[in-house]
Design an enzyme around this catalytic site. Structure first.
Site, short mmCIF file in Angstrom:
data_model
loop_
_atom_site.label_atom_id
_atom_site.label_comp_id
_atom_site.label_asym_id
_atom_site.label_seq_id
_atom_site.Cartn_x
_atom_site.Cartn_y
_atom_site.Cartn_z
N GLU B 207 22.29 123.80 95.01
CA GLU B 207 22.96 124.04 93.74
C GLU B 207 24.31 124.73 93.91
O GLU B 207 25.30 124.38 93.26
CB GLU B 207 22.02 124.96 92.94
CG GLU B 207 22.30 125.06 91.50
CD GLU B 207 21.11 125.70 90.77
OE1 GLU B 207 21.27 126.03 89.60
OE2 GLU B 207 20.04 125.87 91.39
N SER B 263 21.59 128.71 81.92
CA SER B 263 20.44 129.38 81.30
C SER B 263 20.33 130.79 81.87
O SER B 263 20.15 131.75 81.15
CB SER B 263 19.16 128.62 81.62
OG SER B 263 19.30 127.28 81.28
N SER B 266 24.27 133.11 87.97
CA SER B 266 24.44 133.34 89.41
C SER B 266 25.85 133.83 89.68
O SER B 266 26.79 133.32 89.08
CB SER B 266 24.23 132.04 90.20
OG SER B 266 22.88 131.73 90.29
N ARG B 278 25.77 134.24 97.73
CA ARG B 278 25.29 134.59 96.39
C ARG B 278 25.14 136.10 96.36
O ARG B 278 24.40 136.68 97.16
CB ARG B 278 23.95 133.91 96.12
CG ARG B 278 23.44 134.16 94.70
CD ARG B 278 22.15 133.37 94.45
NE ARG B 278 21.74 133.41 93.06
CZ ARG B 278 21.08 134.41 92.50
NH1 ARG B 278 20.77 135.48 93.22
NH2 ARG B 278 20.72 134.37 91.24
#
Lengths: 426, 426
Positions: B207, B263, B266, B278
Site C-alpha cells: 500500500e 478511513s 498513515s 511509516r
C-alpha cells in the site's frame, strides 16, 4: 505554633499575595499586596521578588514576612488551612491537610471559621450535591512542615466552581489569610471570580510543575504503607483473569513518559525532578469521551458512561465499531448497535488514540517507562488494561505502562506542596 | 501491437500469476500458475522468481513469457485493459487507462469484452448506483509504455465490492488475462472472493509503495498542464478570504512527511523515491468522522456530512463543542446544539487530532514539508484549511502543509504503475 494562629487572628499578612481589602484586622502589609510589588499574584513574579528580597532588605513585604517569622519563632509554615487546588476543565481537585496534632491550647485559639472548615471537610464524604471526598485515597500520618496530619482528596465538577467561591465568601475564608495555591487552566479562568466574589487572591502555579512534584511526592511517601504505583501482569491478555494488577515501586523513576489524561491529554518526558519537557498533547481525552458518550447514549455522568462501556460488546462485532466508528452510514446498522456498544466504542477509540500517541512519543524520546495518570483513568479498568495492552503489544514488550492510585490528584498535591515550599523559602 | 491482442484472444498466459482455469483458450502456461512457482500470486515471491528466471532459463513461466515477448516483437507491456486498484476500508479507487491511439485494425481485433469495458467506463460518469468517475481528475494525453491515452479515476464504496467482482465474472473478465494489480487492505480481504467468484487472481501490492510511487508519478506528469500540488496562502487566517488556494510545484519533494487520510491515517517520512518509513498512524480518520457524524446527526453520506459541517457554527460557541465535545452532560445543552454544529465538531475534532499527530511527527523527523492526501480531504475545504492553519500556527510558520488534487487516488495509480513496471521488467 500558637503564634501563627495568634497572628492569624490578628489579621496580619501571610506570606504571599493576599488581597489586603480583607475585612478582618488591619495589621501587616496586606493593604497593597494585590497591586504588584512583592505581593503580586503572579507566581513567576512572586518568585522573582522573593529572591530579590533576600538581597534587598527593607521592602514592605519583606518587613512583613520578617515580622511574622520573628513572631512565630520557628521554621516558617503557612497559616492553616492548608489547601492545594487543581482547577481542571471538568473537575476541581482539592487536597486538604488536616492537622492531627492540634493541642488543646491550639484548638482553643483556633478561629471559628478555620475550625468550621476542618470539621466540615473531615466529617463529611460528600459536599453539596456534587463534591466528593475520595476517602479511600486519604493519606494518613504524614509529617509536613513539622505538623502531623492526614491528606484528604476532594473533587467536584468545575461547573460548580462559582458555588465553591461563594461558599468561600460566606465562610469568610479571606479572613484566614491563607495562601490559596491553585493550578490548572481554571486558576486563570476563575481568578477574577475569586478576587471579586470572595476577596481571595489565587497563587497561580504551573500545571506541569505541580503534576510532577505532586506525583514524585505521593510516590515517595507511599500509599499508607503500600506502593502508590501499579502495573498489569500479562497485559497481552487483557480479557483474561491472568491480567492482574500488581503494585510496584517507582524507585529511580527517570526517565519516564508521563501521560496525564484529564479532559484533554498532556504528554511529558520527565528526565529528573526538575528537568522535563511537554512533548505533545491532544484535546481528545476524558472530556471528549464523556461528551461524545453523553451525545451518543444519553448518559449524564462519567460513572454512567463507564458502566455502559464496561457492558459493551468487546467481541469481534463490537471491535469493528470500536476500532473507528466506521460503517455507521446505514440507519439499519446504527439501529442494531446498543448504547453499551457505543459507549465502549467511544472509550476504546479515545483510549487507543491516546495509547498510540503515547507510544510514538515513547519511541521518539527513547523512554521505556510510560506512566499514565489523570482522572480519565478513575474507575476505568477498561482503559487502564487497554493502555497496558497497547504499550506491551505494539512495542513487542519494550514499553511498560504504569499507573498510580491517586490518578488525578497530583496537580493538586503539587499546588499544596508549593504552598509549603514558598513559605519555607522565606 | 496487434500481436498482444492476438495472443490475448488465443488465451495465452499473461505475465504474472493468472489463474489458469480460465474458460477461454488453453495455450501458454496458465494451467499451473496459481499454485506457486513463477506464477505465485504473492507479489514478493513473484519478484523473487522473476529475478531467478533471468539467470535460470527454461522454467515453464519463463518460457511462457519469452514466447509472448517474441510474439509481440516489441517492448513488453501488459495486455489491455490496464487497471490499478486500491481497495480501502471505505472506498475502492480504480484507475483505468483508456488508450486513445487504437488503430482501426487494432479495434477490429479487440475482443468484445475488452471493448465493452472500455466503452462502459469511458461513456459513463456513474456506474450502478454508487460508482463515480471523477471526470474533473482525468489525466489526458499520457504516454505510458508507448501507448497514448487518458487516465480515468473511478471510485465506489467498498461495501459494493462483491457486486463489482460479480460484474467481473459476468463480463468474463478472466478471459482477458490482464493482471489485476490491487493494493489496500481489501486486496487481502477480497482476494478469495476474486478467485472463487470471478476466477481472477489479484496481484497484491504494498500500500505504501503504491501510494508514494503513484504520488510522485502524478506530480511529475502534472495535472493536464497545471501543477498537481497546492497550498493555502495566509493559512493563519482560515476564515478570511485572504486564505486562498495556490498551486505550486513539488520539485525536489524530499524529505516530506506524507499524511494519508483515508478511513484511517498513515503517516510516512519519505526521504527519496525508494526510501521511506511509516512513522505512525491512527485509526481516527475519515471512517471515524463519517461513522460518528452519521451516529450523531443521522446523515448517511460523506457529502451530506461535509455539507452539514460546513454550515456548522465556527464561532466561539461552536468551537467550545468542537474542541473536545466537552460539556455535553446535560440534556439541555445537548438539545441546544444543532446537527450542523455536531457535524462540524466531529470534523474539527478528527482533523485537529490528525494535525496534531502530523505536527509531532514532522518535528520528530525534522521535516518541514507536510503533504496531506487521502479521500478524507475530498470536497473538504474545512479540513484542508484547518490543517494548513494548524501546521502554520503551531509551528510558528516552520511547517508547510501541501495538498494534491488527486487526493485519494495515488495508491491506485501506484498499483497501475506496478502493472506496467512488472511487465516491463520481464
Amino acid at each position: 505554633m500558637d503564634s501563627i494562629l495568634h497572628k492569624l487572628k490578628n489579621g496580619s499578612c501571610n506570606t504571599l499575595g493576599f488581597n489586603g481589602t480583607s475585612s478582618s484586622g488591619s495589621g501587616g502589609c496586606s493593604s497593597n499586596s494585590s497591586s504588584g510589588g512583592g505581593c503580586s499574584h503572579n507566581g513567576i513574579e512572586n518568585v522573582h521578588h522573593l529572591h530579590e528580597d533576600v538581597y534587598n532588605n527593607g521592602s514592605p513585604p519583606k518587613r512583613c514576612r520578617l515580622r511574622r517569622r520573628m513572631d512565630s519563632g520557628k521554621k516558617n509554615r503557612p497559616p492553616f488551612p492548608w489547601f492545594g487546588m487543581d482547577i481542571g476543565g471538568t473537575l476541581v481537585k482539592l487536597v486538604y491537610f488536616e492537622p492531627k496534632d492540634i493541642t488543646a491550647e491550639e484548638e482553643q485559639e483556633e478561629v471559628e471559621s478555620l475550625k468550621s472548615i476542618r470539621r466540615y471537610l473531615t466529617s463529611n464524604v460528600a459536599y453539596s450535591d456534587t463534591g466528593i471526598r475520595d476517602v479511600h485515597l486519604e493519606l494518613k500520618n504524614l509529617t509536613m512542615c513539622g505538623r502531623k496530619g492526614n491528606l484528604h482528596f476532594i473533587r467536584f465538577p468545575t461547573q460548580d466552581m462559582l458555588g465553591f467561591i461563594q461558599m468561600g465568601r460566606d465562610k469568610n475564608f479571606s479572613s484566614l489569610h491563607t495562601t490559596l495555591c491553585a493550578t490548572g487552566g481554571g486558576a486563570y479562568k476563575f481568578e477574577e471570580d475569586f478576587r471579586t466574589i470572595a476577596n481571595l487572591e489565587l497563587q497561580k502555579l504551573d500545571e506541569l510543575d505541580c503534576l510532577i512534584q505532586g506525583l514524585l511526592y505521593v510516590d515517595s511517601v507511599g500509599f499508607n504503607g503500600h506502593p502508590e504505583c501499579y502495573f498489569f501482569e500479562n497485559p497481552s491478555d487483557p480479557e483474561s483473569e491472568n491480567c492482574v494488577k500488581r503494585t510496584c515501586c517507582l524507585d529511580n523513576p527517570f526517565p519516564m513518559l508521563l501521560v496525564n489524561i484529564g479532559s484533554g491529554v498532556s504528554i511529558l518526558a520527565v528526565y529528573s525532578k526538575d528537568n522535563y519537557k511537554r512533548v505533545t498533547g491532544t484535546s481528545l481525552g476524558g472530556g471528549t469521551f464523556l461528551g461524545l458518550c453523553c451525545l451518543l447514549t444519553g448518559c449524564e455522568t462519567f460513572e454512567e458512561a463507564l458502566e455502559m462501556a464496561a457492558k459493551g460488546d468487546s467481541s469481534k462485532r463490537g471491535q469493528t465499531v470500536a476500532s473507528s466508528f466506521g460503517h455507521m452510514m446505514s440507519k439499519e446498522k446504527r439501529d442494531s448497535i446498543s448504547k453499551e456498544d457505543l459507549a465502549r466504542a467511544t472509550l476504546v477509540t479515545i483510549t487507543n488514540n491516546i495509547g498510540s500517541i503515547a507510544r510514538m512519543c515513547a519511541v521518539n524520546e527513547k523512554i521505556e517507562r510510560v506512566v499514565f495518570v489523570g482522572n480519565f483513568l478513575r474507575i476505568n479498568t477498561v482503559s487502564t488494561k487497554l493502555l497496558a495492552y497497547a504499550m506491551d503489544f505494539w512495542s513487542k514488550g519494550q514499553l511498560k505502562a504504569l499507573f498510580l492510585e491517586h490518578e488525578g490528584y497530583f496537580g493538586a498535591v503539587g499546588a499544596f506542596l508549593e504552598l509549603l515550599r514558598i513559605t519555607d523559602d522565606l
